[in-house]
Design a protein around this motif. Structure first.
Motif, PDB file in Angstrom:
ATOM      1  N   LYS A 163      72.442 214.902 106.354  1.00 63.26           N
ATOM      2  CA  LYS A 163      71.582 214.555 105.254  1.00 63.26           C
ATOM      3  C   LYS A 163      70.345 215.708 105.065  1.00 63.26           C
ATOM      4  O   LYS A 163      69.974 216.057 103.948  1.00 63.26           O
ATOM      5  N   PRO A 221      71.251 223.406 101.249  1.00 62.58           N
ATOM      6  CA  PRO A 221      72.471 222.910 100.853  1.00 62.58           C
ATOM      7  C   PRO A 221      73.590 223.974 100.764  1.00 62.58           C
ATOM      8  O   PRO A 221      73.039 225.252 100.613  1.00 62.58           O
ATOM      9  N   LYS A 271      73.547 215.492  95.980  1.00 62.25           N
ATOM     10  CA  LYS A 271      73.050 215.362  97.222  1.00 62.25           C
ATOM     11  C   LYS A 271      73.980 214.466  98.247  1.00 62.25           C
ATOM     12  O   LYS A 271      74.177 214.912  99.461  1.00 62.25           O
ATOM     13  N   GLN A 272      74.312 213.364  97.980  1.00 60.43           N
ATOM     14  CA  GLN A 272      74.933 212.420  98.761  1.00 60.43           C
ATOM     15  C   GLN A 272      76.310 212.823  99.094  1.00 60.43           C
ATOM     16  O   GLN A 272      76.893 212.743 100.025  1.00 60.43           O
ATOM     17  N   ASP A 323      71.996 214.436  90.012  1.00 60.17           N
ATOM     18  CA  ASP A 323      71.688 215.145  91.226  1.00 60.17           C
ATOM     19  C   ASP A 323      71.582 214.254  92.484  1.00 60.17           C
ATOM     20  O   ASP A 323      71.877 214.793  93.455  1.00 60.17           O
ATOM     21  N   LYS A 324      71.511 213.080  92.296  1.00 56.23           N
ATOM     22  CA  LYS A 324      71.355 212.096  93.540  1.00 56.23           C
ATOM     23  C   LYS A 324      72.897 212.288  94.239  1.00 56.23           C
ATOM     24  O   LYS A 324      73.219 211.965  95.119  1.00 56.23           O
ATOM     25  N   GLU A 381      77.001 216.075  99.148  1.00 54.35           N
ATOM     26  CA  GLU A 381      76.826 217.287  99.881  1.00 54.35           C
ATOM     27  C   GLU A 381      76.761 216.867 101.413  1.00 54.35           C
ATOM     28  O   GLU A 381      77.195 217.355 102.440  1.00 54.35           O
ATOM     29  N   LYS A 385      75.853 220.753  94.296  1.00 51.61           N
ATOM     30  CA  LYS A 385      75.579 221.397  93.004  1.00 51.61           C
ATOM     31  C   LYS A 385      76.802 221.692  92.135  1.00 51.61           C
ATOM     32  O   LYS A 385      76.539 221.524  90.907  1.00 51.61           O
ATOM     33  N   ALA A 422      71.793 218.702 103.499  1.00 53.11           N
ATOM     34  CA  ALA A 422      72.066 218.400 102.107  1.00 53.11           C
ATOM     35  C   ALA A 422      70.880 218.611 101.366  1.00 53.11           C
ATOM     36  O   ALA A 422      70.944 219.197 100.118  1.00 53.11           O
ATOM     37  N   GLU A 423      69.643 218.200 101.827  1.00 55.12           N
ATOM     38  CA  GLU A 423      68.564 218.041 101.051  1.00 55.12           C
ATOM     39  C   GLU A 423      67.518 219.471 101.084  1.00 55.12           C
ATOM     40  O   GLU A 423      67.112 219.686 100.258  1.00 55.12           O
TER      41      GLU A 423
END
Length: 107
Positions: free
Chosen positions: A73, A80, A31-32, A27-28, A34, A85, A76-77
């Motif tokens: 950032k 998104p 997100k990065q 998941d991390k 994205e 994903k 993305a959080e």
């Protein structure tokens, strides 16, 4: 003698995929990814320059790049696009195809 295989030693790319087993790590990474993708998209949009800027300087360019990084950032959080994903789902699926016992919760 080193225990690193020749391809990894020459390319610098690790073949260790144990970090893919953790859902939190996937998941991390999603997100990065994205955030990086969104940042590249914003940078491309800025380079289109539909109009000449009123003030143009290196300082304003640097500030805009930093601002775009923070916006990417945050996007993305909070909102998104879904590419992170999709990457996470693909990696978790490919990991479960390789090692079915990793996702099987039964003893």
């Amino acid at each position: 003698m080193s225990s690193i295989s020749a391809p990894a030693a020459t390319t610098g790319i690790s073949t260790d995929t144990s970090r893919l087993k953790s859902k939190d790590n996937l998941d991390k990474a999603g997100k990065q990814f994205e955030a990086v993708f969104t940042g590249m998209m914003l940078k491309s949009m800025r380079q289109a320059k539909l109009a000449d800027p009123l003030f143009d300087s290196k300082a304003i360019d640097t500030f805009t790049d930093m601002q775009d990084g923070l916006v990417a950032k945050a996007m993305a959080e909070h909102t998104p696009l879904g590419i992170g994903k999709a990457m996470t789902d693909f990696l978790s699926k490919s990991q479960s195809d390789i090692n079915p016992a990793a996702t099987d919760p039964s003893p």
